[in-house]
Design a protein around this motif. Sequence first.
Motif, PDB file in Angstrom:
ATOM      1  N   ARG A   1      -4.022  -3.796  11.023  1.00 34.63           N
ATOM      2  CA  ARG A   1      -4.384  -2.808  10.295  1.00 34.63           C
ATOM      3  C   ARG A   1      -2.991  -2.636   9.200  1.00 34.63           C
ATOM      4  O   ARG A   1      -1.864  -2.645   9.937  1.00 34.63           O
ATOM      5  N   GLU A   2      -3.067  -2.461   8.014  1.00 35.29           N
ATOM      6  CA  GLU A   2      -1.925  -2.437   7.007  1.00 35.29           C
ATOM      7  C   GLU A   2      -2.160  -1.255   6.136  1.00 35.29           C
ATOM      8  O   GLU A   2      -3.257  -0.769   5.805  1.00 35.29           O
ATOM      9  N   LEU A   3      -0.856  -0.947   5.732  1.00 34.18           N
ATOM     10  CA  LEU A   3      -1.167   0.046   4.659  1.00 34.18           C
ATOM     11  C   LEU A   3      -1.210   0.064   3.451  1.00 34.18           C
ATOM     12  O   LEU A   3      -0.994  -1.224   2.792  1.00 34.18           O
ATOM     13  N   VAL A   4      -2.084   0.533   2.529  1.00 35.84           N
ATOM     14  CA  VAL A   4      -2.652   0.562   1.454  1.00 35.84           C
ATOM     15  C   VAL A   4      -1.905   1.115   0.336  1.00 35.84           C
ATOM     16  O   VAL A   4      -1.068   0.746  -0.688  1.00 35.84           O
ATOM     17  N   ALA A   5      -1.695   2.479   0.451  1.00 39.34           N
ATOM     18  CA  ALA A   5      -0.976   3.374  -0.414  1.00 39.34           C
ATOM     19  C   ALA A   5      -1.053   4.711   0.240  1.00 39.34           C
ATOM     20  O   ALA A   5      -1.621   5.015   1.161  1.00 39.34           O
ATOM     21  N   THR A   6       0.113   5.529  -0.101  1.00 39.78           N
ATOM     22  CA  THR A   6       0.253   6.711   0.321  1.00 39.78           C
ATOM     23  C   THR A   6       0.486   7.721  -0.738  1.00 39.78           C
ATOM     24  O   THR A   6       1.076   7.451  -1.691  1.00 39.78           O
ATOM     25  N   ILE A   7       0.476   9.306  -0.497  1.00 38.75           N
ATOM     26  CA  ILE A   7       0.697   9.960  -1.484  1.00 38.75           C
ATOM     27  C   ILE A   7       1.401  11.339  -0.615  1.00 38.75           C
ATOM     28  O   ILE A   7       0.626  11.626   0.300  1.00 38.75           O
ATOM     29  N   THR A   8       2.384  11.865  -1.063  1.00 40.98           N
ATOM     30  CA  THR A   8       2.732  13.116  -0.461  1.00 40.98           C
ATOM     31  C   THR A   8       2.370  14.350  -1.083  1.00 40.98           C
ATOM     32  O   THR A   8       1.560  14.111  -1.887  1.00 40.98           O
ATOM     33  N   SER A   9       2.716  15.324  -0.345  1.00 45.64           N
ATOM     34  CA  SER A   9       2.288  16.628  -0.925  1.00 45.64           C
ATOM     35  C   SER A   9       2.529  16.932  -2.255  1.00 45.64           C
ATOM     36  O   SER A   9       1.970  17.982  -3.086  1.00 45.64           O
ATOM     37  N   GLY A  10       3.662  16.232  -2.679  1.00 38.98           N
ATOM     38  CA  GLY A  10       4.406  16.527  -4.131  1.00 38.98           C
ATOM     39  C   GLY A  10       3.617  15.271  -4.852  1.00 38.98           C
ATOM     40  O   GLY A  10       4.229  15.537  -6.049  1.00 38.98           O
ATOM     41  N   SER A  11       2.683  14.760  -4.577  1.00 40.92           N
ATOM     42  CA  SER A  11       2.073  13.447  -5.502  1.00 40.92           C
ATOM     43  C   SER A  11       2.876  12.528  -5.573  1.00 40.92           C
ATOM     44  O   SER A  11       2.582  11.514  -6.599  1.00 40.92           O
ATOM     45  N   THR A  12       3.916  12.209  -4.889  1.00 46.74           N
ATOM     46  CA  THR A  12       4.593  10.854  -4.847  1.00 46.74           C
ATOM     47  C   THR A  12       3.722   9.744  -4.116  1.00 46.74           C
ATOM     48  O   THR A  12       3.557   9.989  -3.172  1.00 46.74           O
ATOM     49  N   THR A  13       3.727   8.820  -5.037  1.00 47.39           N
ATOM     50  CA  THR A  13       2.821   7.671  -4.330  1.00 47.39           C
ATOM     51  C   THR A  13       3.664   6.332  -4.046  1.00 47.39           C
ATOM     52  O   THR A  13       4.611   6.207  -4.798  1.00 47.39           O
ATOM     53  N   THR A  14       3.097   5.781  -3.139  1.00 49.85           N
ATOM     54  CA  THR A  14       3.661   4.285  -2.879  1.00 49.85           C
ATOM     55  C   THR A  14       2.341   3.436  -2.370  1.00 49.85           C
ATOM     56  O   THR A  14       1.175   4.005  -2.329  1.00 49.85           O
ATOM     57  N   TYR A  15       2.709   2.105  -2.989  1.00 56.91           N
ATOM     58  CA  TYR A  15       1.471   1.140  -2.655  1.00 56.91           C
ATOM     59  C   TYR A  15       1.934  -0.381  -2.181  1.00 56.91           C
ATOM     60  O   TYR A  15       3.168  -0.500  -2.307  1.00 56.91           O
ATOM     61  N   ALA A  16       1.155  -0.911  -1.334  1.00 57.69           N
ATOM     62  CA  ALA A  16       1.322  -2.311  -0.966  1.00 57.69           C
ATOM     63  C   ALA A  16       1.631  -3.178  -2.341  1.00 57.69           C
ATOM     64  O   ALA A  16       0.778  -2.785  -3.193  1.00 57.69           O
ATOM     65  N   ASP A  17       2.485  -4.018  -2.303  1.00 57.60           N
ATOM     66  CA  ASP A  17       2.490  -4.955  -3.356  1.00 57.60           C
ATOM     67  C   ASP A  17       1.242  -5.591  -3.911  1.00 57.60           C
ATOM     68  O   ASP A  17       0.840  -5.966  -4.831  1.00 57.60           O
ATOM     69  N   SER A  18       0.317  -5.707  -2.934  1.00 57.05           N
ATOM     70  CA  SER A  18      -0.853  -6.540  -2.717  1.00 57.05           C
ATOM     71  C   SER A  18      -1.862  -5.728  -3.722  1.00 57.05           C
ATOM     72  O   SER A  18      -2.876  -6.460  -4.420  1.00 57.05           O
ATOM     73  N   VAL A  19      -1.804  -4.502  -3.773  1.00 57.41           N
ATOM     74  CA  VAL A  19      -2.546  -3.617  -4.622  1.00 57.41           C
ATOM     75  C   VAL A  19      -2.060  -2.848  -5.834  1.00 57.41           C
ATOM     76  O   VAL A  19      -2.798  -2.023  -6.539  1.00 57.41           O
ATOM     77  N   LYS A  20      -0.820  -3.169  -6.190  1.00 56.77           N
ATOM     78  CA  LYS A  20      -0.160  -2.538  -7.045  1.00 56.77           C
ATOM     79  C   LYS A  20      -0.495  -2.895  -8.380  1.00 56.77           C
ATOM     80  O   LYS A  20      -1.018  -3.879  -8.888  1.00 56.77           O
ATOM     81  N   GLY A  21      -0.973  -1.780  -9.251  1.00 51.87           N
ATOM     82  CA  GLY A  21      -1.692  -2.205 -10.520  1.00 51.87           C
ATOM     83  C   GLY A  21      -3.057  -2.075 -10.619  1.00 51.87           C
ATOM     84  O   GLY A  21      -3.911  -2.086 -11.468  1.00 51.87           O
ATOM     85  N   ARG A  22      -3.670  -2.201  -9.447  1.00 48.14           N
ATOM     86  CA  ARG A  22      -5.086  -2.245  -9.339  1.00 48.14           C
ATOM     87  C   ARG A  22      -5.564  -1.032  -8.636  1.00 48.14           C
ATOM     88  O   ARG A  22      -6.742  -0.696  -8.893  1.00 48.14           O
ATOM     89  N   PHE A  23      -4.878  -0.585  -7.641  1.00 48.24           N
ATOM     90  CA  PHE A  23      -5.396   0.583  -6.804  1.00 48.24           C
ATOM     91  C   PHE A  23      -4.581   1.878  -7.391  1.00 48.24           C
ATOM     92  O   PHE A  23      -3.453   1.810  -7.527  1.00 48.24           O
ATOM     93  N   THR A  24      -5.513   2.947  -7.168  1.00 52.20           N
ATOM     94  CA  THR A  24      -4.776   4.279  -7.696  1.00 52.20           C
ATOM     95  C   THR A  24      -5.123   5.226  -6.419  1.00 52.20           C
ATOM     96  O   THR A  24      -6.131   5.594  -6.313  1.00 52.20           O
ATOM     97  N   ILE A  25      -4.057   5.838  -5.716  1.00 53.31           N
ATOM     98  CA  ILE A  25      -4.373   6.915  -4.762  1.00 53.31           C
ATOM     99  C   ILE A  25      -4.145   8.115  -5.588  1.00 53.31           C
ATOM    100  O   ILE A  25      -3.260   8.538  -6.303  1.00 53.31           O
ATOM    101  N   SER A  26      -4.980   9.235  -5.135  1.00 54.70           N
ATOM    102  CA  SER A  26      -4.785  10.670  -5.669  1.00 54.70           C
ATOM    103  C   SER A  26      -5.406  11.760  -4.676  1.00 54.70           C
ATOM    104  O   SER A  26      -5.775  11.143  -3.616  1.00 54.70           O
TER     105      SER A  26
END
Length: 121
Positions: A49-74
């Motif tokens: 299992r691998e991390l795809v994306a996260t978002i904090t309670s303050g809406s700061t986001t992080t993405y795996a390099d493989s999905v950057k620019g293609r996926f959006t977490i909200s």
Amino acid sequence: QGQLVESGGGLVQAGGSLRLSCAASGTILKIIFRVSTVGWYRQAPGKQRELVATITSGSTTTYADSVKGRFTISRDSAKNTMYLQMNSLKSEDTAVYYCNVKQGAPIKEYWGQGTQVTVSS
């Protein structure tokens, strides 16, 4: 106790889009959801299992390099729901996608049941 319920998975052609949703239910889990970092993970057959994306309670986001620019977490805290918009899907995105809530204190994690995403080439 509550649970996380995912929806939105399915079969899509390469280059297509899907939007995953994950809704938290239960009074306590809804409170935890609103104050916690939440995210999406995925697990392909035969892989960890691998991390795809996260978002904090303050809406700061992080993405795996493989999905950057293609996926959006909200997230919509009023609806206790998180989303993963997936565009320009590739066959290598095929996996079971899981939503996750990380409670800070006490440390505890909550997982959804998973939703299958299959991208055909």
